[in-house]
Design a protein around this motif. Structure first.
Motif, PDB file in Angstrom:
ATOM      1  N   GLY A 170      -4.700  -5.342   6.545  1.00 30.49           N
ATOM      2  CA  GLY A 170      -3.243  -5.488   6.491  1.00 30.49           C
ATOM      3  C   GLY A 170      -2.572  -4.156   6.264  1.00 30.49           C
ATOM      4  N   SER A 171      -1.362  -4.211   5.749  1.00 32.89           N
ATOM      5  CA  SER A 171      -0.580  -2.983   5.601  1.00 32.89           C
ATOM      6  C   SER A 171      -0.838  -2.275   4.276  1.00 32.89           C
ATOM      7  N   LEU A 172      -1.514  -2.945   3.363  1.00 30.90           N
ATOM      8  CA  LEU A 172      -1.602  -2.455   1.979  1.00 30.90           C
ATOM      9  C   LEU A 172      -2.534  -1.258   1.785  1.00 30.90           C
ATOM     10  N   ASN A 173      -1.973  -0.163   1.266  1.00 30.96           N
ATOM     11  CA  ASN A 173      -2.810   0.907   0.731  1.00 30.96           C
ATOM     12  C   ASN A 173      -3.229   0.485  -0.670  1.00 30.96           C
ATOM     13  N   TRP A 174      -4.440   0.860  -1.066  1.00 34.47           N
ATOM     14  CA  TRP A 174      -4.940   0.403  -2.365  1.00 34.47           C
ATOM     15  C   TRP A 174      -4.428   1.318  -3.483  1.00 34.47           C
ATOM     16  N   THR A 175      -3.107   1.366  -3.612  1.00 32.67           N
ATOM     17  CA  THR A 175      -2.485   2.174  -4.658  1.00 32.67           C
ATOM     18  C   THR A 175      -1.639   1.261  -5.539  1.00 32.67           C
ATOM     19  N   THR A 176      -1.541   1.608  -6.814  1.00 29.40           N
ATOM     20  CA  THR A 176      -0.739   0.801  -7.740  1.00 29.40           C
ATOM     21  C   THR A 176       0.710   0.775  -7.277  1.00 29.40           C
ATOM     22  N   GLN A 177       1.177   1.923  -6.767  1.00 29.08           N
ATOM     23  CA  GLN A 177       2.554   2.027  -6.269  1.00 29.08           C
ATOM     24  C   GLN A 177       2.808   0.966  -5.187  1.00 29.08           C
ATOM     25  N   ALA A 178       1.900   0.852  -4.218  1.00 29.22           N
ATOM     26  CA  ALA A 178       2.081  -0.117  -3.127  1.00 29.22           C
ATOM     27  C   ALA A 178       1.951  -1.543  -3.648  1.00 29.22           C
ATOM     28  N   ILE A 179       0.947  -1.772  -4.509  1.00 27.45           N
ATOM     29  CA  ILE A 179       0.682  -3.121  -5.013  1.00 27.45           C
ATOM     30  C   ILE A 179       1.864  -3.655  -5.813  1.00 27.45           C
ATOM     31  N   GLN A 180       2.470  -2.775  -6.626  1.00 26.89           N
ATOM     32  CA  GLN A 180       3.524  -3.247  -7.524  1.00 26.89           C
ATOM     33  C   GLN A 180       4.939  -3.120  -6.949  1.00 26.89           C
ATOM     34  N   ASN A 181       5.104  -2.298  -5.912  1.00 30.46           N
ATOM     35  CA  ASN A 181       6.478  -2.047  -5.447  1.00 30.46           C
ATOM     36  C   ASN A 181       6.759  -2.364  -3.985  1.00 30.46           C
ATOM     37  N   ASN A 182       5.734  -2.307  -3.134  1.00 34.44           N
ATOM     38  CA  ASN A 182       6.020  -2.404  -1.703  1.00 34.44           C
ATOM     39  C   ASN A 182       5.888  -3.823  -1.167  1.00 34.44           C
ATOM     40  N   ARG A 183       6.638  -4.089  -0.113  1.00 31.76           N
ATOM     41  CA  ARG A 183       6.406  -5.319   0.650  1.00 31.76           C
ATOM     42  C   ARG A 183       5.255  -5.041   1.601  1.00 31.76           C
ATOM     43  N   GLU A 184       4.160  -5.770   1.387  1.00 31.13           N
ATOM     44  CA  GLU A 184       2.941  -5.529   2.163  1.00 31.13           C
ATOM     45  C   GLU A 184       2.291  -6.875   2.465  1.00 31.13           C
ATOM     46  N   ASN A 185       1.441  -6.887   3.480  1.00 36.33           N
ATOM     47  CA  ASN A 185       0.694  -8.113   3.788  1.00 36.33           C
ATOM     48  C   ASN A 185      -0.782  -7.805   3.866  1.00 36.33           C
ATOM     49  N   VAL A 186      -1.583  -8.782   3.468  1.00 40.51           N
ATOM     50  CA  VAL A 186      -3.038  -8.673   3.592  1.00 40.51           C
ATOM     51  C   VAL A 186      -3.559  -9.998   4.134  1.00 40.51           C
ATOM     52  N   LEU A 187      -4.353  -9.904   5.173  1.00 45.60           N
ATOM     53  CA  LEU A 187      -4.931 -11.079   5.818  1.00 45.60           C
ATOM     54  C   LEU A 187      -6.427 -11.099   5.497  1.00 45.60           C
ATOM     55  N   ILE A 188      -6.916 -12.240   5.043  1.00 48.79           N
ATOM     56  CA  ILE A 188      -8.340 -12.362   4.704  1.00 48.79           C
ATOM     57  C   ILE A 188      -8.937 -13.466   5.567  1.00 48.79           C
ATOM     58  N   VAL A 189      -9.844 -13.117   6.459  1.00 48.15           N
ATOM     59  CA  VAL A 189     -10.405 -14.111   7.376  1.00 48.15           C
ATOM     60  C   VAL A 189     -11.921 -14.026   7.441  1.00 48.15           C
ATOM     61  N   GLU A 190     -12.516 -15.191   7.492  1.00 48.21           N
ATOM     62  CA  GLU A 190     -13.964 -15.288   7.642  1.00 48.21           C
ATOM     63  C   GLU A 190     -14.199 -15.787   9.062  1.00 48.21           C
ATOM     64  N   ASP A 191     -14.185 -14.856   9.997  1.00 49.83           N
ATOM     65  CA  ASP A 191     -14.228 -15.241  11.406  1.00 49.83           C
ATOM     66  C   ASP A 191     -14.890 -14.100  12.179  1.00 49.83           C
ATOM     67  N   ALA A 192     -16.046 -14.407  12.765  1.00 50.68           N
ATOM     68  CA  ALA A 192     -16.823 -13.380  13.471  1.00 50.68           C
ATOM     69  C   ALA A 192     -16.021 -12.727  14.594  1.00 50.68           C
ATOM     70  N   ALA A 193     -15.067 -13.470  15.172  1.00 48.22           N
ATOM     71  CA  ALA A 193     -14.272 -12.917  16.273  1.00 48.22           C
ATOM     72  C   ALA A 193     -13.515 -11.671  15.822  1.00 48.22           C
ATOM     73  N   TYR A 194     -13.180 -11.595  14.528  1.00 46.84           N
ATOM     74  CA  TYR A 194     -12.468 -10.427  14.000  1.00 46.84           C
ATOM     75  C   TYR A 194     -13.406  -9.481  13.254  1.00 46.84           C
TER      76      TYR A 194
END
Ligand SMILES: [Zn+2]
Length: 237
Positions: free
Chosen positions: A172-196
């Motif tokens: 997704g769009s998220l950098n693994w920083t506290t700044q991004a986690i606590q302040n930014n609008r971000e999305n993370v998609l978690i999928v268990e799918d071999a196609a991806y």
């Protein structure tokens, strides 16, 4: 009277349909279980995440067992958050973890990755050479813990994805920083799918090979300042 009958009939029909739906769902669950499987993971997380205590997730099993008798005394809320869900997915790793991250400075995520390494999970990290030196960068800690890290030499290694046990993709769009986690609008998609997972894993392997340290050329460049900066970041200084 006819109206009442009709209404009763309708209610009965609805009850029947509802019952049928429940039965079908139970059957579907049973079939999944019969085949020794659970439904594949598919989850979406949105940030910013409320700040919550993640100590229970990140504690060593022994310390966690001792702590479970006495609740955490800290003042943070102890419920679920986007960050705690992300941590849970990462900590589900049993065999391997590939990380391809532009910026990595969130201490909780750093602890989770180190914990997995200590549990014997094979962790490999690809990151961006400029952003390794970010304030609070976790890259030095990871390397000192014995985790393999490789980085680019030019341009931006701008991906933000992780692969758990070669079967779960986190991207997704998220950098693994506290700044991004606590302040930014971000999305993370978690999928268990071999196609991806398959193409992302192939891309990771391609980058991993390309960033083999024996191929690095930049220390011989004339840009001494950049070389020093990279060296300090690399050592986690
Ligand atoms: Zn707490």
């Amino acid at each position: 009277a006819r109206w009442a009958m009709w209404r009763e009939g309708g209610a009965r029909g609805a009850a029947l349909l509802f019952g049928l739906a429940l039965a079908l769902e139970a059957l579907a669950r049973l079939l999944w279980r019969r085949r020794g499987r659970r439904a594949p993971v598919s989850e979406v997380l949105f940030f910013p995440s409320p700040v919550t205590c993640t100590e229970a997730l990140l504690a060593d099993p022994l310390a966690a067992a001792a702590a479970s008798s006495s609740p955490c005394p800290c003042l943070l809320p102890h419920g679920e958050s986007a960050l705690s869900r992300l941590l849970r997915r990462l900590l589900s790793a049993r065999r391997s973890l590939e990380l391809c991250l532009f910026a990595f400075s969130c201490p909780q995520l750093g602890r989770a990755v180190t914990l997995l390494h200590r549990r014997g999970v094979r962790v490999r990290v690809v990151t961006d050479s400029d952003y390794m030196a970010l304030t609070g960068s976790q890259i030095g800690h990871l390397r000192r813990a014995g985790i393999q890290v490789r980085h680019d030499e030019r341009g931006y290694m701008h991906h933000k994805f992780a692969i758990v046990d070669q079967k779960l993709l986190i991207t997704g769009s998220l950098n693994w920083t506290t700044q991004a986690i606590q302040n930014n609008r971000e999305n993370v998609l978690i999928v268990e799918d071999a196609a991806y997972v398959t193409p992302f894993l192939a891309e990771f392997e391609r980058i991993w090979k390309e960033y083999n340290p024996t191929h690095y050329t930049f220390p011989r460049s004339s840009n001494k300042k950049r070389t020093e900066h990279l060296f300090r970041a690399w050592r986690g200084l």
